[in-house]
Design a protein around this motif. Structure first.
Motif, mmCIF file in Angstrom:
data_model
loop_
_atom_site.group_PDB
_atom_site.id
_atom_site.type_symbol
_atom_site.label_atom_id
_atom_site.label_comp_id
_atom_site.label_asym_id
_atom_site.label_seq_id
_atom_site.Cartn_x
_atom_site.Cartn_y
_atom_site.Cartn_z
ATOM 1 N N UNK A 67 -16.946 104.202 -22.341
ATOM 2 C CA UNK A 67 -17.465 105.257 -21.028
ATOM 3 C C UNK A 67 -17.469 104.014 -19.789
ATOM 4 N N UNK A 68 -16.651 104.279 -18.992
ATOM 5 C CA UNK A 68 -16.828 103.508 -17.775
ATOM 6 C C UNK A 68 -17.700 104.217 -16.802
ATOM 7 N N UNK A 69 -18.591 103.734 -15.940
ATOM 8 C CA UNK A 69 -19.336 104.170 -15.078
ATOM 9 C C UNK A 69 -19.873 103.194 -14.035
ATOM 10 N N UNK A 70 -20.096 103.600 -12.875
ATOM 11 C CA UNK A 70 -20.706 102.729 -11.794
ATOM 12 C C UNK A 70 -19.708 102.646 -10.665
ATOM 13 N N UNK A 71 -20.224 101.930 -9.771
ATOM 14 C CA UNK A 71 -19.615 101.639 -8.393
ATOM 15 C C UNK A 71 -19.754 100.122 -8.088
ATOM 16 N N UNK A 72 -18.427 99.394 -7.841
ATOM 17 C CA UNK A 72 -18.476 97.979 -7.621
ATOM 18 C C UNK A 72 -17.520 97.626 -6.374
ATOM 19 N N UNK A 73 -18.357 97.111 -5.388
ATOM 20 C CA UNK A 73 -17.507 96.532 -4.217
ATOM 21 C C UNK A 73 -16.430 95.322 -4.734
ATOM 22 N N UNK A 74 -15.362 95.528 -4.468
ATOM 23 C CA UNK A 74 -14.274 94.417 -4.879
ATOM 24 C C UNK A 74 -13.650 93.944 -3.912
ATOM 25 N N UNK A 75 -13.379 92.762 -3.733
ATOM 26 C CA UNK A 75 -12.587 91.967 -2.940
ATOM 27 C C UNK A 75 -11.282 91.702 -3.457
ATOM 28 N N UNK A 124 -10.750 94.855 0.918
ATOM 29 C CA UNK A 124 -11.888 95.332 0.363
ATOM 30 C C UNK A 124 -11.531 96.776 -0.108
ATOM 31 N N UNK A 125 -12.343 96.876 -1.591
ATOM 32 C CA UNK A 125 -12.183 98.063 -2.146
ATOM 33 C C UNK A 125 -13.141 98.341 -3.065
ATOM 34 N N UNK A 126 -13.250 99.671 -3.547
ATOM 35 C CA UNK A 126 -14.488 100.113 -4.401
ATOM 36 C C UNK A 126 -13.728 100.477 -5.841
ATOM 37 N N UNK A 127 -14.332 99.989 -6.765
ATOM 38 C CA UNK A 127 -14.050 100.311 -8.073
ATOM 39 C C UNK A 127 -15.004 101.164 -8.649
ATOM 40 N N UNK A 128 -14.595 102.442 -9.266
ATOM 41 C CA UNK A 128 -15.527 103.269 -9.917
ATOM 42 C C UNK A 128 -15.091 103.575 -11.184
ATOM 43 N N UNK A 129 -16.300 103.484 -12.021
ATOM 44 C CA UNK A 129 -15.849 103.776 -13.540
ATOM 45 C C UNK A 129 -16.238 105.138 -13.533
ATOM 46 N N UNK A 130 -15.212 106.069 -14.005
ATOM 47 C CA UNK A 130 -15.142 107.403 -14.022
ATOM 48 C C UNK A 130 -14.719 108.150 -15.411
ATOM 49 N N UNK A 131 -15.842 107.282 -16.351
ATOM 50 C CA UNK A 131 -15.514 107.922 -17.810
ATOM 51 C C UNK A 131 -14.477 107.172 -18.581
ATOM 52 N N UNK A 132 -13.530 107.845 -18.582
ATOM 53 C CA UNK A 132 -12.203 107.351 -19.391
ATOM 54 C C UNK A 132 -11.343 106.585 -18.616
ATOM 55 N N UNK A 133 -11.601 106.288 -17.254
ATOM 56 C CA UNK A 133 -10.790 105.624 -16.249
ATOM 57 C C UNK A 133 -11.616 104.989 -15.181
ATOM 58 N N UNK A 134 -10.911 104.162 -14.528
ATOM 59 C CA UNK A 134 -11.226 103.744 -13.240
ATOM 60 C C UNK A 134 -10.522 104.330 -12.152
ATOM 61 N N UNK A 135 -11.319 104.426 -10.913
ATOM 62 C CA UNK A 135 -10.567 104.761 -9.750
ATOM 63 C C UNK A 135 -10.697 103.498 -8.792
ATOM 64 N N UNK A 136 -9.832 103.120 -7.992
ATOM 65 C CA UNK A 136 -9.732 101.976 -7.094
ATOM 66 C C UNK A 136 -9.557 102.549 -5.938
ATOM 67 N N UNK A 137 -10.594 102.631 -5.014
ATOM 68 C CA UNK A 137 -10.525 103.463 -3.855
ATOM 69 C C UNK A 137 -10.390 102.171 -2.585
#
Length: 148
Positions: free
Chosen positions: A1-9, A108-121
């Protein structure tokens, strides 16, 4: 389970470092095999799937009737644009330039853990999404019982 928000470079070669908190989990869940593709529902983001999850999604999307334009659009954006990626020895993955350009991800981007996958915004698109609020009209019947 992926969750959380991370600022990414994103570095000059188009790579991002997977947060250390996810590296072991990714190695266990999918032997570090990930698939990156477009988010067909929201501009400004990409999906990043563990390979086993991706294979189920891919098979469902490919089973849709190709005679419907919405099916073809999903197939194009999800399956047609899918790229396999694996972290290097430093835990970095390369995000294809075409994908970064299409969704507006630069440095700069934001990586979100969304349960079964990630979203890269893209940072801008993520901020715009976070600023939007939901109204009563947005809540469907199934959401009324949520205890948030």
């Amino acid at each position: 389970m992926f969750q959380g928000e991370t600022a990414i470079t994103i570095d000059d070669k188009g790579r991002l470092a997977i947060p250390t908190s996810y590296r072991d989990l990714i190695a266990r869940v999918c032997e570090s095999r990930l698939v990156i593709t477009y988010n067909p529902f929201e501009a400004g983001s990409l999906y990043l799937y563990p390979q086993p999850v991706w294979e189920k999604v891919r098979d469902q999307v490919n089973a849709l009737p190709r005679t419907k334009s919405v099916s073809r659009s999903l197939q194009l954006k999800l399956v047609g644009a899918a790229t396999f990626v694996e972290p290097d020895g430093s835990g970095r993955i390369g995000v294809p330039a075409s994908h970064r350009s299409a969704v507006g991800i630069d440095k700069r981007a934001v990586l979100l853990g969304m349960g079964d996958k990630f979203e890269l915004w893209s940072e801008q698109a993520h901020h715009a999404q976070i600023r939007m609020t939901l109204s009563d009209a947005d809540l469907g019947e199934a959401m009324l019982d949520l205890q948030l």
